[in-house]
Enzyme design. Structure first.
Site, PDB file in Angstrom:
ATOM      1  N   TRP A 167       0.790  -1.225   0.000  1.00 34.31           N
ATOM      2  CA  TRP A 167       0.000   0.000   0.000  1.00 34.31           C
ATOM      3  C   TRP A 167       0.825   1.279   0.000  1.00 34.31           C
ATOM      4  CZ3 TRP A 167       1.809   1.934   4.494  1.00 34.31           C
ATOM      5  CH2 TRP A 167       2.053   1.070   5.567  1.00 34.31           C
ATOM      6  N   ASN A 168       2.130   1.198   0.190  1.00 35.03           N
ATOM      7  CA  ASN A 168       2.862   2.451   0.417  1.00 35.03           C
ATOM      8  C   ASN A 168       3.163   3.247  -0.858  1.00 35.03           C
ATOM      9  OD1 ASN A 168       4.610   0.310  -0.180  1.00 35.03           O
ATOM     10  ND2 ASN A 168       6.328   1.287   0.832  1.00 35.03           N
ATOM     11  N   LYS A 222      -2.468  -8.176  -8.064  1.00 35.78           N
ATOM     12  CA  LYS A 222      -3.179  -8.178  -6.775  1.00 35.78           C
ATOM     13  C   LYS A 222      -2.615  -7.027  -5.935  1.00 35.78           C
ATOM     14  CE  LYS A 222      -4.984  -9.234  -2.726  1.00 35.78           C
ATOM     15  NZ  LYS A 222      -4.396  -8.105  -1.970  1.00 35.78           N
ATOM     16  N   GLY A 229       6.437  -6.746  -0.166  1.00 33.33           N
ATOM     17  CA  GLY A 229       5.675  -6.696   1.081  1.00 33.33           C
ATOM     18  C   GLY A 229       6.500  -7.181   2.249  1.00 33.33           C
ATOM     19  N   GLY A 230       5.823  -7.671   3.261  1.00 35.56           N
ATOM     20  CA  GLY A 230       6.475  -8.085   4.496  1.00 35.56           C
ATOM     21  C   GLY A 230       7.167  -9.426   4.392  1.00 35.56           C
ATOM     22  N   GLU A 278      10.643  -8.698  -2.932  1.00 33.32           N
ATOM     23  CA  GLU A 278      11.223  -7.443  -2.442  1.00 33.32           C
ATOM     24  C   GLU A 278      10.598  -7.207  -1.083  1.00 33.32           C
ATOM     25  OE1 GLU A 278      11.811  -4.212  -1.075  1.00 33.32           O
ATOM     26  OE2 GLU A 278      10.497  -3.300  -2.555  1.00 33.32           O
ATOM     27  N   LEU A 279      11.393  -7.431  -0.035  1.00 31.19           N
ATOM     28  CA  LEU A 279      10.859  -7.472   1.324  1.00 31.19           C
ATOM     29  C   LEU A 279      11.311  -6.255   2.138  1.00 31.19           C
ATOM     30  CD1 LEU A 279      11.406 -11.304   1.806  1.00 31.19           C
ATOM     31  CD2 LEU A 279       9.386 -10.125   0.924  1.00 31.19           C
ATOM     32  N   CYS A 335      10.211   0.660   2.406  1.00 33.35           N
ATOM     33  CA  CYS A 335      11.110  -0.470   2.646  1.00 33.35           C
ATOM     34  C   CYS A 335      12.563  -0.018   2.724  1.00 33.35           C
ATOM     35  CB  CYS A 335      10.936  -1.526   1.565  1.00 33.35           C
ATOM     36  SG  CYS A 335      11.152  -0.885  -0.109  1.00 33.35           S
ATOM     37  N   GLU A 384      11.960  -4.200  11.592  1.00 30.21           N
ATOM     38  CA  GLU A 384      11.369  -3.155  10.770  1.00 30.21           C
ATOM     39  C   GLU A 384      10.084  -2.648  11.412  1.00 30.21           C
ATOM     40  OE1 GLU A 384      10.762  -2.391   6.055  1.00 30.21           O
ATOM     41  OE2 GLU A 384       9.811  -4.198   6.870  1.00 30.21           O
TER      42      GLU A 384
END
Length: 488
Positions: free
Chosen positions: A150-151, A174, A227-228, A249-250, A283, A380
């Site tokens: 969402w960022n 998605k 995401g996470g 990409e975390l 991130c 984080e």
């Protein structure tokens, strides 16, 4: 209240079950739109039409024609950038100035990959066999599932969608349930640009419902997730079980390192930009500020003046410098980490509490006296919290910086270019900025090391991730030898 529909097979449709989700303004907590709450039926349909499109009109287009469609889409994005920015602000609460910069950059991303579409070339390696001609060709991997947070909704989506389409793949997107509106507005532009039906699809809903079904679908050839770490690890395990490609990409806990020879005024601004410019919801946030002992106190004093005077408010207002936290869940998490840091003995020298107003606002928060073993330095947070850690010298800075499970980004502030090169070589991070922070380019690969993920986005690396290499041997005059022995 605005009502959105999913985009599947070139049509805007409701969820098969008819359910919806509200999307909320982070600065008011009020619903402004609704999106479909998709389920397994929606996921299956989207993947089926994307898979069918691989052998439809899309497959018959030349690479140059694919590029032309992407260029048309880029031009449409340029005209819609302002409206898209405002929609994203309503969804995620980031500053309008920041989101305008992001949506304004989208055309450049799509133009870049449009230009690469017809630069995909095979090779003619020497096969070492008289009478045999060998060549390689690059083919699209198939259906690509793009899962985004969402960022920075459309910016992060573009890094996945543009290279996949340029490579000739089809896409199911998605988006986060907290920021789906701009993805559905983007789908309108894809349709207007003239992409064949089914080539691009958007399915909305919760990750553990529609997202899980998409990830598990055997017709999805590649998964690109941002995401996470927890969700990324689960997705990777599912993908590995059926040998699907998976790029992740975390998160990060990026060190922003200030040496005593740095331009302090510039470095202070860089420290603020690294953590507070996006309310820490990035991130690549420089959430660990490493400051050399000899300048620590003077640096913190300057930092407090700037951060302490930052204007916190509604992100649509021109004077606002720090906006809200995007979701109620994240808001609670940030406040919890503030309590954790205080309990660990870190000194809260700025902020450390929520604002007494509607919405999910946390004051910009700075902790000093932090050591690298504290949770506030290792985990984080994804919020406007900065941890300041002292270091002695270059060796000490490297030790602290690399002592983390993450490896996404790092910043170095110094006038010594010998040191800049040494640090850039030894820092365990996918991106290193020297005398800058939060700088990106579509031409430069982006991704992380260690728990920050796998694979790279942007640049030529991104389009290659969506291609399969096929080797072709053509025997035009070599004799057929013993059929029971491999031809080597």
């Amino acid at each position: 209240m605005k009502k959105y529909q999913m985009f599947i097979g070139g049509e805007f449709v409701d969820a098969a079950g008819g359910a919806t989700l509200e999307t909320l303004e982070p600065w008011s907590g009020k619903a402004w739109a609704s999106i479909p709450r998709g389920g397994s039926d929606d996921a299956t349909r989207a993947v089926e039409v994307a898979h069918a499109a691989l052998t439809g009109p899309w497959a018959g287009l030349s690479a140059s024609a694919r590029g032309a469609l992407l260029r048309k889409l880029a031009d449409l994005l340029a005209h819609a950038a302002g409206d898209l920015a405002e929609i994203e602000v309503r969804d995620n609460g980031k500053l309008l100035t920041e989101m305008r910069a992001q949506t304004g950059y989208l055309p450049e991303i799509y133009h870049y990959f449009a230009g690469l579409a017809d630069k995909i070339e095979g090779r003619v390696p020497p096969v070492g066999r008289p009478g045999v001609f060998g060549y390689t060709r690059l083919e699209p991997v198939g259906v690509v599932l793009a899962i985004t947070p969402w960022n920075s909704p459309l910016l992060l989506a573009a890094a996945k969608i543009a290279p996949a389409l340029a490579a000739g793949c089809t896409v199911v997107h998605k988006p986060s349930e907290h920021s789906s509106a701009s993805a559905l507005e983007f789908a309108r532009l894809v349709k207007e640009a003239g992409f064949p039906d089914g080539v691009f699809n958007v399915v909305t809903g919760l990750g553990n419902e529609v997202g899980a079904s998409l990830v598990a679908n055997p017709k999805v050839a590649r998964i690109s997730f941002t995401g996470g770490g927890g969700a990324g690890r689960a997705i990777n395990q599912i993908a590995a079980a059926r040998f699907a490609r998976c790029d992740l990409e975390l998160g990060g806990k990026s060190p922003n390192i200030v040496f005593d020879d740095a331009d302090l005024e510039v470095a202070v601004n860089g420290a603020v930009s690294g953590i507070f410019a996006a309310s820490g919801q990035s991130c690549i946030a420089g959430s660990r500020l490493l400051v050399q002992e000899s300048i620590h106190d003077a640096f913190v004093e300057r930092l407090l003046k700037i951060a302490g005077n930052a204007v916190v408010g509604e992100p649509m207002e021109a004077g606002t410098q720090i906006g809200p936290v995007t979701t109620a869940e994240q808001f609670s998490k940030v406040l919890e980490y503030i309590d954790i840091a205080k309990g660990e003995g870190a000194q809260c020298v700025l902020g450390g509490e929520k604002l007494d107003r509607p919405g999910w606002f946390v004051k910009p928060t700075i902790f000093t006296g932090v050591n690298n073993g504290m949770r506030i330095a290792r985990e984080e947070v994804f919020g406007p919290i900065l941890s300041i850690i002292k270091f002695k010298d270059e060796e000490d800075a490297l030790r602290i910086a690399n002592d983390t499970d993450f490896g996404l980004a790092a910043g170095v502030w110094t006038k010594d270019f010998g040191r800049a090169f040494r640090m850039s070589e030894k820092l365990q991070a996918g991106t290193v900025w020297v005398n800058s922070y939060r700088m990106l380019s579509v031409t430069m690969p982006f991704g992380g090391m260690k728990d920050s993920g796998t694979g790279r986005e942007n640049g030529i690396d991104a389009i290659m991730a969506n291609l399969e290499a096929k080797s072709v041997f053509l025997n035009h005059s070599a004799p057929v030898a013993n059929p029971f022995v491999m031809k080597l």
